[in-house]
Design a protein around this motif. Structure first.
Motif, PDB file in Angstrom:
ATOM      1  N   VAL A   1       0.849  -1.201   0.000  1.00 44.12           N
ATOM      2  CA  VAL A   1       0.000   0.000   0.000  1.00 44.12           C
ATOM      3  C   VAL A   1       0.880   1.244   0.000  1.00 44.12           C
ATOM      4  O   VAL A   1       1.781   1.367   0.826  1.00 44.12           O
ATOM      5  N   PRO A   2       0.634   2.184  -0.920  1.00 41.10           N
ATOM      6  CA  PRO A   2       1.531   3.333  -1.047  1.00 41.10           C
ATOM      7  C   PRO A   2       1.497   4.291   0.136  1.00 41.10           C
ATOM      8  O   PRO A   2       0.478   4.444   0.814  1.00 41.10           O
ATOM      9  N   HIS A   3       2.649   4.909   0.367  1.00 43.88           N
ATOM     10  CA  HIS A   3       2.830   6.009   1.309  1.00 43.88           C
ATOM     11  C   HIS A   3       2.267   5.708   2.695  1.00 43.88           C
ATOM     12  O   HIS A   3       1.536   6.507   3.280  1.00 43.88           O
ATOM     13  N   HIS A   4       2.608   4.514   3.208  1.00 45.65           N
ATOM     14  CA  HIS A   4       2.294   4.141   4.592  1.00 45.65           C
ATOM     15  C   HIS A   4       0.796   4.134   4.879  1.00 45.65           C
ATOM     16  O   HIS A   4       0.372   4.278   6.022  1.00 45.65           O
ATOM     17  N   GLY A   5      -0.007   3.982   3.815  1.00 47.15           N
ATOM     18  CA  GLY A   5      -1.457   3.935   3.994  1.00 47.15           C
ATOM     19  C   GLY A   5      -2.133   5.286   4.038  1.00 47.15           C
ATOM     20  O   GLY A   5      -3.266   5.404   4.513  1.00 47.15           O
ATOM     21  N   SER A   6      -1.480   6.317   3.503  1.00 50.00           N
ATOM     22  CA  SER A   6      -2.095   7.643   3.453  1.00 50.00           C
ATOM     23  C   SER A   6      -3.344   7.626   2.571  1.00 50.00           C
ATOM     24  O   SER A   6      -3.380   6.977   1.523  1.00 50.00           O
ATOM     25  N   LYS A   7      -4.366   8.355   2.999  1.00 55.99           N
ATOM     26  CA  LYS A   7      -5.607   8.398   2.216  1.00 55.99           C
ATOM     27  C   LYS A   7      -5.460   9.203   0.928  1.00 55.99           C
ATOM     28  O   LYS A   7      -6.353   9.194   0.082  1.00 55.99           O
ATOM     29  N   LYS A   8      -4.343   9.888   0.752  1.00 57.53           N
ATOM     30  CA  LYS A   8      -4.133  10.688  -0.450  1.00 57.53           C
ATOM     31  C   LYS A   8      -3.520   9.879  -1.605  1.00 57.53           C
ATOM     32  O   LYS A   8      -3.403  10.391  -2.714  1.00 57.53           O
ATOM     33  N   ASN A   9      -3.133   8.626  -1.356  1.00 58.91           N
ATOM     34  CA  ASN A   9      -2.356   7.892  -2.351  1.00 58.91           C
ATOM     35  C   ASN A   9      -3.085   6.722  -3.002  1.00 58.91           C
ATOM     36  O   ASN A   9      -2.566   6.089  -3.906  1.00 58.91           O
ATOM     37  N   LEU A  10      -4.280   6.420  -2.525  1.00 59.28           N
ATOM     38  CA  LEU A  10      -5.152   5.451  -3.186  1.00 59.28           C
ATOM     39  C   LEU A  10      -6.548   6.055  -3.260  1.00 59.28           C
ATOM     40  O   LEU A  10      -6.982   6.709  -2.311  1.00 59.28           O
ATOM     41  N   ASN A  11      -7.256   5.803  -4.346  1.00 60.75           N
ATOM     42  CA  ASN A  11      -8.657   6.223  -4.402  1.00 60.75           C
ATOM     43  C   ASN A  11      -9.541   4.985  -4.552  1.00 60.75           C
ATOM     44  O   ASN A  11      -9.048   3.862  -4.728  1.00 60.75           O
ATOM     45  N   SER A  12     -10.831   5.183  -4.476  1.00 57.43           N
ATOM     46  CA  SER A  12     -11.753   4.047  -4.484  1.00 57.43           C
ATOM     47  C   SER A  12     -11.694   3.275  -5.799  1.00 57.43           C
ATOM     48  O   SER A  12     -11.834   2.055  -5.817  1.00 57.43           O
ATOM     49  N   SER A  13     -11.478   3.977  -6.907  1.00 61.71           N
ATOM     50  CA  SER A  13     -11.402   3.312  -8.212  1.00 61.71           C
ATOM     51  C   SER A  13     -10.197   2.384  -8.290  1.00 61.71           C
ATOM     52  O   SER A  13     -10.297   1.246  -8.774  1.00 61.71           O
ATOM     53  N   LEU A  14      -9.036   2.860  -7.818  1.00 62.13           N
ATOM     54  CA  LEU A  14      -7.833   2.035  -7.842  1.00 62.13           C
ATOM     55  C   LEU A  14      -7.971   0.829  -6.927  1.00 62.13           C
ATOM     56  O   LEU A  14      -7.570  -0.290  -7.287  1.00 62.13           O
ATOM     57  N   ILE A  15      -8.532   1.049  -5.743  1.00 64.23           N
ATOM     58  CA  ILE A  15      -8.713  -0.066  -4.813  1.00 64.23           C
ATOM     59  C   ILE A  15      -9.623  -1.134  -5.417  1.00 64.23           C
ATOM     60  O   ILE A  15      -9.346  -2.332  -5.328  1.00 64.23           O
ATOM     61  N   LYS A  16     -10.687  -0.704  -6.052  1.00 66.03           N
ATOM     62  CA  LYS A  16     -11.601  -1.659  -6.697  1.00 66.03           C
ATOM     63  C   LYS A  16     -10.899  -2.415  -7.812  1.00 66.03           C
ATOM     64  O   LYS A  16     -11.091  -3.623  -7.991  1.00 66.03           O
ATOM     65  N   HIS A  17     -10.062  -1.727  -8.590  1.00 68.08           N
ATOM     66  CA  HIS A  17      -9.339  -2.379  -9.689  1.00 68.08           C
ATOM     67  C   HIS A  17      -8.306  -3.369  -9.151  1.00 68.08           C
ATOM     68  O   HIS A  17      -8.240  -4.515  -9.605  1.00 68.08           O
ATOM     69  N   PHE A  18      -7.517  -2.929  -8.179  1.00 66.36           N
ATOM     70  CA  PHE A  18      -6.476  -3.804  -7.636  1.00 66.36           C
ATOM     71  C   PHE A  18      -7.090  -4.986  -6.880  1.00 66.36           C
ATOM     72  O   PHE A  18      -6.614  -6.108  -6.995  1.00 66.36           O
ATOM     73  N   SER A  19      -8.111  -4.727  -6.089  1.00 69.83           N
ATOM     74  CA  SER A  19      -8.774  -5.756  -5.263  1.00 69.83           C
ATOM     75  C   SER A  19      -7.785  -6.810  -4.771  1.00 69.83           C
ATOM     76  O   SER A  19      -7.961  -8.011  -5.019  1.00 69.83           O
ATOM     77  N   PRO A  20      -6.750  -6.408  -4.076  1.00 68.42           N
ATOM     78  CA  PRO A  20      -5.718  -7.385  -3.687  1.00 68.42           C
ATOM     79  C   PRO A  20      -6.235  -8.384  -2.653  1.00 68.42           C
ATOM     80  O   PRO A  20      -7.058  -8.040  -1.798  1.00 68.42           O
ATOM     81  N   LYS A  21      -5.741  -9.616  -2.740  1.00 69.81           N
ATOM     82  CA  LYS A  21      -6.099 -10.608  -1.724  1.00 69.81           C
ATOM     83  C   LYS A  21      -5.462 -10.240  -0.384  1.00 69.81           C
ATOM     84  O   LYS A  21      -6.060 -10.416   0.673  1.00 69.81           O
ATOM     85  N   VAL A  22      -4.207  -9.740  -0.452  1.00 67.26           N
ATOM     86  CA  VAL A  22      -3.460  -9.361   0.745  1.00 67.26           C
ATOM     87  C   VAL A  22      -2.834  -7.992   0.519  1.00 67.26           C
ATOM     88  O   VAL A  22      -2.365  -7.696  -0.585  1.00 67.26           O
ATOM     89  N   ALA A  23      -2.822  -7.153   1.554  1.00 70.36           N
ATOM     90  CA  ALA A  23      -2.156  -5.851   1.471  1.00 70.36           C
ATOM     91  C   ALA A  23      -1.269  -5.671   2.691  1.00 70.36           C
ATOM     92  O   ALA A  23      -1.665  -6.020   3.815  1.00 70.36           O
ATOM     93  N   PHE A  24      -0.064  -5.143   2.468  1.00 67.02           N
ATOM     94  CA  PHE A  24       0.881  -4.830   3.540  1.00 67.02           C
ATOM     95  C   PHE A  24       1.050  -3.316   3.616  1.00 67.02           C
ATOM     96  O   PHE A  24       1.157  -2.645   2.588  1.00 67.02           O
ATOM     97  N   ILE A  25       1.112  -2.786   4.846  1.00 68.86           N
ATOM     98  CA  ILE A  25       1.316  -1.358   5.064  1.00 68.86           C
ATOM     99  C   ILE A  25       2.460  -1.150   6.039  1.00 68.86           C
ATOM    100  O   ILE A  25       2.463  -1.720   7.130  1.00 68.86           O
ATOM    101  N   SER A  26       3.422  -0.336   5.649  1.00 69.42           N
ATOM    102  CA  SER A  26       4.511   0.051   6.535  1.00 69.42           C
ATOM    103  C   SER A  26       4.157   1.388   7.169  1.00 69.42           C
ATOM    104  O   SER A  26       4.105   2.408   6.495  1.00 69.42           O
ATOM    105  N   GLY A  27       3.886   1.390   8.474  1.00 72.29           N
ATOM    106  CA  GLY A  27       3.504   2.635   9.134  1.00 72.29           C
ATOM    107  C   GLY A  27       3.642   2.527  10.640  1.00 72.29           C
ATOM    108  O   GLY A  27       3.663   1.433  11.204  1.00 72.29           O
ATOM    109  N   LYS A  28       3.707   3.671  11.278  1.00 73.06           N
ATOM    110  CA  LYS A  28       3.923   3.716  12.717  1.00 73.06           C
ATOM    111  C   LYS A  28       2.653   3.387  13.501  1.00 73.06           C
ATOM    112  O   LYS A  28       2.697   2.941  14.641  1.00 73.06           O
ATOM    113  N   GLY A  29       1.479   3.650  12.871  1.00 72.78           N
ATOM    114  CA  GLY A  29       0.220   3.333  13.529  1.00 72.78           C
ATOM    115  C   GLY A  29      -0.384   4.477  14.304  1.00 72.78           C
ATOM    116  O   GLY A  29      -1.471   4.351  14.854  1.00 72.78           O
ATOM    117  N   LYS A  30       0.285   5.608  14.369  1.00 74.40           N
ATOM    118  CA  LYS A  30      -0.238   6.767  15.076  1.00 74.40           C
ATOM    119  C   LYS A  30      -0.758   7.779  14.066  1.00 74.40           C
ATOM    120  O   LYS A  30      -0.226   7.934  12.984  1.00 74.40           O
TER     121      LYS A  30
END
Length: 336
Positions: free
Chosen positions: A260-289
């Motif tokens: 997932v791009p940019h640590h899961g920022s909401k500015k880097n994926l949109n609903s259309s891309l998510i629907k197209h990718f529809s990944p089985k598994v997604a990994f996010i590198s982020g601090k969680g805060k």
């Protein structure tokens, strides 16, 4: 063939180790970004502890943000690296003009971020050349001879159009505005999102990441012989990702695994891309805060059936593997 993808727990930074065994039994180790400067030693320790060989076949720097390029300065001085894929902006634009525009703009965060990135890029390339390491610029279509990796973006024309924007003072001011907005606590917004699934598309689609530097990130496809599809995206934004989707519509559809791009920022994926990718598994590198990862992104991925994991949720590095045994001391990761 056996392979594993390890996303290291390095906070709001990226450091990924790909280990691949080819049909002849030869092991290859790829490092895709290396976190901040302090994270280089962690990457080296993981390679030394969990790979048969103790060197890097291929290092890929997606873009020169400090949280992606920093750790390479340690690795290049302390480990053997056979090949480097890294962009060289000096081949595409006059860097002195960019520096002049930034200086004249008198910005704060944007100025320091971009000048730091340019310096990181120049300094690492200088070391790469001094050490005689083979290096290539990762543009669309580049493939590795022995590892099933292909660069899907950026193309040369797209990359050149982006780095020229560093001279656009109006664009730099806009990027600074976005940086200042990102520093604000979004906790209240996240609570609203969690209770209003119908608002997910509106939230995700309202403000794309227009950063020229982020959108110049290298987008990488890993395509092992089993037919599965893996996509590494670094910090890229919807504009660059859409270019890749337009160029590779079938390949990018219904992915098996997504970085997932940019640590899961909401500015880097949109609903259309998510629907197209529809990944089985997604990994996010982020601090969680605060915003990394943003729960709007997590919920939107879950809505298309994705199992979402993060270094923050697991409180440690996370691994996706095929054909390798579970590591001693490692257990199942917790998804959202």
């Amino acid at each position: 063939m056996p392979y594993e993808i390890e996303m290291l727990n390095v906070g709001n930074a990226d450091a990924i180790i790909l280990r691949y065994i080819n049909p002849n039994g030869t092991e290859y180790v790829v490092v895709i970004d290396a976190g901040n400067k302090k994270d280089g030693i962690k990457v080296a320790e993981q390679i030394n502890a969990f790979t048969t060989q103790k060197y890097i076949d291929l290092a890929i720097c997606s873009h020169p943000d400090s949280d992606h390029i920093g750790g390479f300065f340690y690795l290049i001085e302390n480990m053997q690296i056979d090949e480097f894929w890294i962009h060289d902006p000096a081949n595409h634009v006059d860097l002195s003009e960019i520096r002049k525009s930034i200086s004249e703009a008198r910005l704060t965060k944007s100025m320091s971020k971009i000048t730091e990135s340019i310096d990181n890029n120049i300094n690492l390339l200088e070391i790469i050349r001094k050490k005689g390491i083979t290096h290539k610029e990762p543009f669309t279509g580049l493939k590795h001879e022995h590892i099933p990796l292909t660069i899907l973006g950026p193309s040369i024309p797209f990359y050149e159009s982006l780095i020229k924007n560093f001279r656009d003072v109006k664009q730099l001011f806009e990027e600074e505005r976005i940086l200042e907005y990102d520093d604000k606590d979004e906790y209240g917004l996240l609570c609203q999102i969690l209770n209003e699934d119908e608002s997910l598309s509106d939230v995700l689609d309202e403000d794309d990441d227009k950063s020229s530097e982020n959108n110049s990130s290298t987008i990488i496809a890993f395509h092992p012989d089993n037919g599965k599809k893996y996509l590494f995206t670094a910090d890229t934004g919807p504009m660059a990702l859409q270019n890749v989707v337009d160029s590779y519509p079938e390949w990018t559809k219904e992915l098996d695994w997504l970085d997932v791009p940019h640590h899961g920022s909401k500015k880097n994926l949109n609903s259309s891309l998510i629907k197209h990718f529809s990944p089985k598994v997604a990994f996010i590198s982020g601090k969680g805060k605060r915003k990394y990862p943003n729960m709007a992104v997590v919920n939107a991925l879950k809505k298309v059936g994705t199992l979402v994991y993060s270094t923050a949720k697991s409180e440690g590095s996370i691994i996706h593997k095929d054909g390798f045994a579970l590591r001693p001391g490692y257990g199942p990761a917790e998804n959202y």
